[in-house]
Structure formats: C-alpha cells, structure tokens
Design a protein around this motif. Structure first.
Motif, mmCIF file in Angstrom:
data_model
loop_
_atom_site.group_PDB
_atom_site.id
_atom_site.type_symbol
_atom_site.label_atom_id
_atom_site.label_comp_id
_atom_site.label_asym_id
_atom_site.label_seq_id
_atom_site.Cartn_x
_atom_site.Cartn_y
_atom_site.Cartn_z
ATOM 1 N N LYS A 66 0.822 -1.205 0.000
ATOM 2 C CA LYS A 66 0.000 0.000 0.000
ATOM 3 C C LYS A 66 0.862 1.264 0.000
ATOM 4 O O LYS A 66 0.488 2.283 -0.591
ATOM 5 N N HIS A 67 1.993 1.195 0.663
ATOM 6 C CA HIS A 67 2.884 2.362 0.664
ATOM 7 C C HIS A 67 3.376 2.653 -0.750
ATOM 8 O O HIS A 67 3.384 3.815 -1.190
ATOM 9 N N TYR A 68 3.788 1.619 -1.472
ATOM 10 C CA TYR A 68 4.244 1.826 -2.845
ATOM 11 C C TYR A 68 3.104 2.323 -3.732
ATOM 12 O O TYR A 68 3.305 3.142 -4.631
ATOM 13 N N GLN A 69 1.896 1.820 -3.483
ATOM 14 C CA GLN A 69 0.733 2.280 -4.239
ATOM 15 C C GLN A 69 0.480 3.763 -3.968
ATOM 16 O O GLN A 69 0.180 4.535 -4.894
ATOM 17 N N GLY A 252 -9.229 9.751 4.642
ATOM 18 C CA GLY A 252 -10.486 9.399 4.013
ATOM 19 C C GLY A 252 -10.352 8.438 2.861
ATOM 20 O O GLY A 252 -11.339 8.044 2.241
ATOM 21 N N PHE A 253 -9.121 8.015 2.543
ATOM 22 C CA PHE A 253 -8.883 7.141 1.394
ATOM 23 C C PHE A 253 -9.363 5.712 1.684
ATOM 24 O O PHE A 253 -9.194 5.212 2.796
ATOM 25 N N PRO A 254 -9.943 5.042 0.690
ATOM 26 C CA PRO A 254 -10.484 3.695 0.918
ATOM 27 C C PRO A 254 -9.388 2.670 1.167
ATOM 28 O O PRO A 254 -8.264 2.802 0.667
ATOM 29 N N GLY A 255 -9.743 1.631 1.915
ATOM 30 C CA GLY A 255 -8.778 0.598 2.228
ATOM 31 C C GLY A 255 -8.829 -0.611 1.329
ATOM 32 O O GLY A 255 -7.926 -1.451 1.355
ATOM 33 N N THR A 256 -9.872 -0.738 0.509
ATOM 34 C CA THR A 256 -10.013 -1.876 -0.394
ATOM 35 C C THR A 256 -10.223 -1.387 -1.818
ATOM 36 O O THR A 256 -10.489 -0.200 -2.057
ATOM 37 N N PHE A 293 -6.317 3.149 4.524
ATOM 38 C CA PHE A 293 -5.703 2.813 3.239
ATOM 39 C C PHE A 293 -4.532 1.849 3.428
ATOM 40 O O PHE A 293 -4.356 0.908 2.654
ATOM 41 N N TYR A 294 -3.736 2.075 4.458
ATOM 42 C CA TYR A 294 -2.529 1.280 4.674
ATOM 43 C C TYR A 294 -2.812 -0.094 5.285
ATOM 44 O O TYR A 294 -2.106 -1.065 4.966
ATOM 45 N N VAL A 295 -3.781 -0.208 6.169
ATOM 46 C CA VAL A 295 -3.844 -1.415 7.011
ATOM 47 C C VAL A 295 -5.057 -2.311 6.818
ATOM 48 O O VAL A 295 -5.069 -3.445 7.301
ATOM 49 N N THR A 296 -6.094 -1.845 6.124
ATOM 50 C CA THR A 296 -7.334 -2.627 6.052
ATOM 51 C C THR A 296 -7.090 -4.053 5.589
ATOM 52 O O THR A 296 -7.503 -5.021 6.240
ATOM 53 N N ASN A 396 -10.066 -8.128 5.581
ATOM 54 C CA ASN A 396 -10.092 -6.650 5.595
ATOM 55 C C ASN A 396 -10.465 -6.106 6.969
ATOM 56 O O ASN A 396 -11.334 -5.257 7.119
ATOM 57 N N MET A 397 -9.764 -6.601 7.979
ATOM 58 C CA MET A 397 -10.077 -6.259 9.367
ATOM 59 C C MET A 397 -9.006 -5.377 10.019
ATOM 60 O O MET A 397 -8.928 -5.297 11.244
ATOM 61 N N GLY A 398 -8.198 -4.683 9.220
ATOM 62 C CA GLY A 398 -7.091 -3.946 9.811
ATOM 63 C C GLY A 398 -7.412 -2.565 10.340
ATOM 64 O O GLY A 398 -6.658 -2.025 11.154
ATOM 65 N N ALA A 399 -8.513 -1.955 9.900
ATOM 66 C CA ALA A 399 -8.790 -0.559 10.246
ATOM 67 C C ALA A 399 -9.809 -0.440 11.371
ATOM 68 O O ALA A 399 -10.903 -1.001 11.284
#
Length: 428
Positions: A66-69, A252-256, A293-296, A396-399
């Motif tokens: 996600k960081h590279y994205q 506010g950026f989506p995680g998936t 965005f990073y952890v979801t 998708n349980m990171g956030a």
C-alpha cells in the motif's frame, strides 16, 4: 478459496489446498506463507487442541504494498500514517522503516511512535483540541507540527509550546463520508482571517492549512473544493505575515479496491487540484494522513461459533415459513468489529469447511459474545449450516478494529499473529 452455492446464492469458503504440514511458528517465518496458509494452519492447530479463542493474522507485506501504491499515485504528497487507525507496534515500525511520518492524536500515540525511534520532526500532533499536559509533552519532546481550529487553543499554545508550527484546520463537505468529522473539528472559512490574526498577535507561527473530508470518503469533489478553500486561507495567512508553506490533505482514502471512487481516482483529482491551486512557484509542501488505506487488507480475523439457535419464521401472515439460523461468535461490536458502528458494512464471512461443493444456504444472523443487544455483526447473511466449534474468517479487518477493541463484559481483545514482520520491507 472455493464457492459453496445454494438457492442461487454464493458464499465463499476457506479450505486447505496446500496439503502440507508445518508448525505455526515455522509458518510465520517462511517467506512464502500467505495469510490463508497461516489461518488454515492455526485453525487446524486449535481444532486439534480444543482452543476456540478468536485470533487475527496480519501480513505486513500488505502494508508495504500500500505504501508503494500511495507513492505511485501521489508522488508529491508525504504520508503521515494515522496511528489511531491501527496502533500495532509492528505496523508503526514497518512504516517508520519505509520513511513515512505519523499523525498522532495524544501523548500516548506520540510516546508509542517516539519509542520506536521516529524523529519528532516526522510527527504531526493532529488534534485541534489538546490537553495541556499532552501539549507540554509535545513541547518537551520536540514535536512542533500540530493543528488548531479555534481561538481558545492559541493562548494555550503560546504559553506551553511557543515554538510550535501550527496548521489551521478548516471545515469541509464530509456529507458523503461514512465517518463525518466537520461537525466536531474545522474552522469555517469566514472565521479563518480572525484566527490567523489572533495567532499573529500572540506570536504563534501558522505555517499551513489542514483538512479532513471524513473517513471512507465517497466524493472526489470534497477534496478538490477543500484544496480550493485552503488556497484562500493561504492567501489570507500570507497577507497577515504568516509563512504559509504546508498543506495537509488529511485522510479518508479507501482501504479496499472494491469501492467507488477508487483511490487512484481520488489521487488523480487531488493531484490536479494541487497543481491548479498550488503551482510549483509557491513552493508549498504537501502531506496526507492515510489510515485505513494502509492497514485494512493486512489483517484477517478467525472467529469460532460458540452457540447456535434455530428460528422458524413466518412471512407476512402467510403459511410460508423459512428457517433462520442464529450464531453467536467469540468477538463482536465491542471488540474488533467496533468499526461497524460508524461505517458501511461490507463484510462477507468465509466459511472454514473441507467440502467444496453445492450446499444449501440459510438466512443467518451473527451475534457477538456480549450481553448487549446492539452486539450484532451481520444480519440476513446466506450461509451453509454451521455447527458449534466451526470457524468463520473475516478479511479486511485492519482498520479501527484492534485499536478500538474494549474489554466490555470482561472479554479481552483477540491476539494478533504477525507474518513476516522482520522482512516485510525487503520481500516486496
């Protein structure tokens, strides 16, 4: 993964396809181990031992991806990870190694980040309303960058942290976000001139503007309008003698990837708006506060069915009936599913079953383990019939899960087993 079907509906199942045997400890160290591999092995181990406790698996390689994205989509925006979203030390350490900054809301979050060797210059104390002792801690540790949105905050900063570098947080249109923040934080455009003037008179340095369009935003124009509004505040600040040099576009950026607008669409609109309103000759630096965005996608949870009921329902006075199955799981709204209280429910449980053929599905309700009537995870989800001690996996349980868990009713947060934390940054 395979699909079980019935009555024209599909449900995913998690089943072992590796056909191999290894210890859980070895799986955590093996470079090729996926989240699915680890979940399967840990569930097998628990099934054999009779351990029914829920648990999570985290793969930090997802955080690195996600960081590279983020860097690819917003190359001119420096990410300051929102610690409140998931404060696991392994997550913070991985992001620190990647060179991100950190958005902290309290003394406790600053202590966590600083304790992992992060420079105070890489922290923004992004709470517009600060407790005095927390403000004094920031001053003592050299955390200078912080936000404000009201006049009463300025004398406090002038007295207890006179070298602070402030960002004025402005209101945005967050009506299209699931987690709305502007009713709590943010100065109106009409009040910004007065606030900037008071800051000047008190000798408080204002160096920029911040905003947040709300958690899980679904409206690109909210970003573009906020950037346009920020430009106006920059102009006012400059006219009043402030050295305006930093714009924080929030989170506010989506995680998936299954949401609209996509992160890339948001990033493209932000880049265009920044270019329009903050051309290069202004020499303004940009930052953001991504969290989910990073952890979801990096965290998955495995829950056990601890109890079960069957209810026969009658449809609207007719003679037609249907069988509803009610399951009680060993985590819920007061644990890692706390985020369901304030955002759209997109969860789809994966059934841990060996068979992978057609199965009859039943309308099912999933309850958490507490005695509270609000502790419902999912309602009317189609699932094959489960038995006590069966397992369900939630992706998708990171956030806002582990960070928001409570000990209500005496239930403790589920443990997290981390994959590849030692080499996450080097295996992508």
């Amino acid at each position: 993964m395979c699909t079980a079907t019935g009555s024209g509906t599909a449900v995913q199942t998690l089943s072992s396809s590796q056909g191999r045997s290894m210890s859980v400890e070895a799986a955590m160290m093996e470079a090729g181990t996926s989240t699915q591999d680890a979940l399967e092995l840990m569930i097998q181990e628990r099934t054999l031992s009779g351990d029914q406790d829920a648990f999570m698996v985290a793969d930090l390689r997802e955080v690195v991806k996600k960081h590279y994205q983020f860097q690819k989509a917003l190359p001119n925006v420096m990410p300051f990870y929102a610690v409140k979203c998931n404060a696991r030390k392994e997550v913070i350490a991985t992001l620190a190694k990647l060179g991100t900054g950190f958005d902290c809301a309290s003394k406790g979050e600053m202590e966590l980040v600083l304790g992992l060797g992060v420079s105070p210059n890489m922290i923004i104390y992004a709470n517009p309303c600060k407790q005095r002792s927390h403000l004094q801690y920031a001053a003592m540790k050299g955390v200078r960058m912080m936000t404000f949105d009201n006049e009463e905050e300025l004398p406090k900063v002038a007295k207890y942290h006179p070298t602070a570098r402030m960002l004025l947080r402005i209101q945005t249109d967050d009506s299209h976000s699931f987690g709305q923040l502007s009713s709590k934080f943010g100065a109106t455009l009409g009040s910004c001139g007065r606030l900037l003037g008071v800051a000047r008179d008190l000798g408080v340095a204002v160096v920029g503007v911040s905003f947040h369009v709300g958690s899980s935003s679904q409206n690109v124009p909210s970003y573009t309008q906020a950037i346009a509004d920020a430009r106006k505040v920059f102009q006012t600040g400059t006219e009043l003698g402030h050295h305006m040099q930093l714009l924080d576009v929030g989170g506010g950026f989506p995680g998936t990837e299954d949401v609209q607008p996509s992160f890339e669409e948001m990033a493209a609109a932000i880049t265009s708006a920044l270019s329009t309103h903050f051309p290069e000759d202004l020499r303004v630096k940009f930052m953001a506060e991504p969290g989910r965005f990073y952890v979801t996608t990096a965290f998955s949870a495995a829950l056990n069915v601890i109890a079960k009921k069957e209810v026969i329902e009658t449809a609207g006075g007719s003679d037609c009936t249907r069988r509803r199955l009610i399951y009680y799981l060993n985590d819920g709204i007061f644990g890692s599913f706390n985020f369901l209280l304030f955002e759209e429910n997109r969860l789809q449980p994966l059934v841990v079953k060996k068979p992978c053929g057609p199965q009859l599905l039943h309308p099912s309700t999933l309850w958490g383990q507490t005695l509270d009537g609000a502790d419902k995870i999912l309602d009317d989800v189609a699932l094959p019939e489960l038995q006590i001690s069966d397992w369900l996996v939630f992706q998708n349980m990171g956030a806002y899960s582990v960070s928001a868990s409570t000990t209500f009713n005496g239930f403790v947060p589920m443990p997290v087993h981390v994959l590849h934390h030692a080499d996450a940054c080097s295996t992508i």
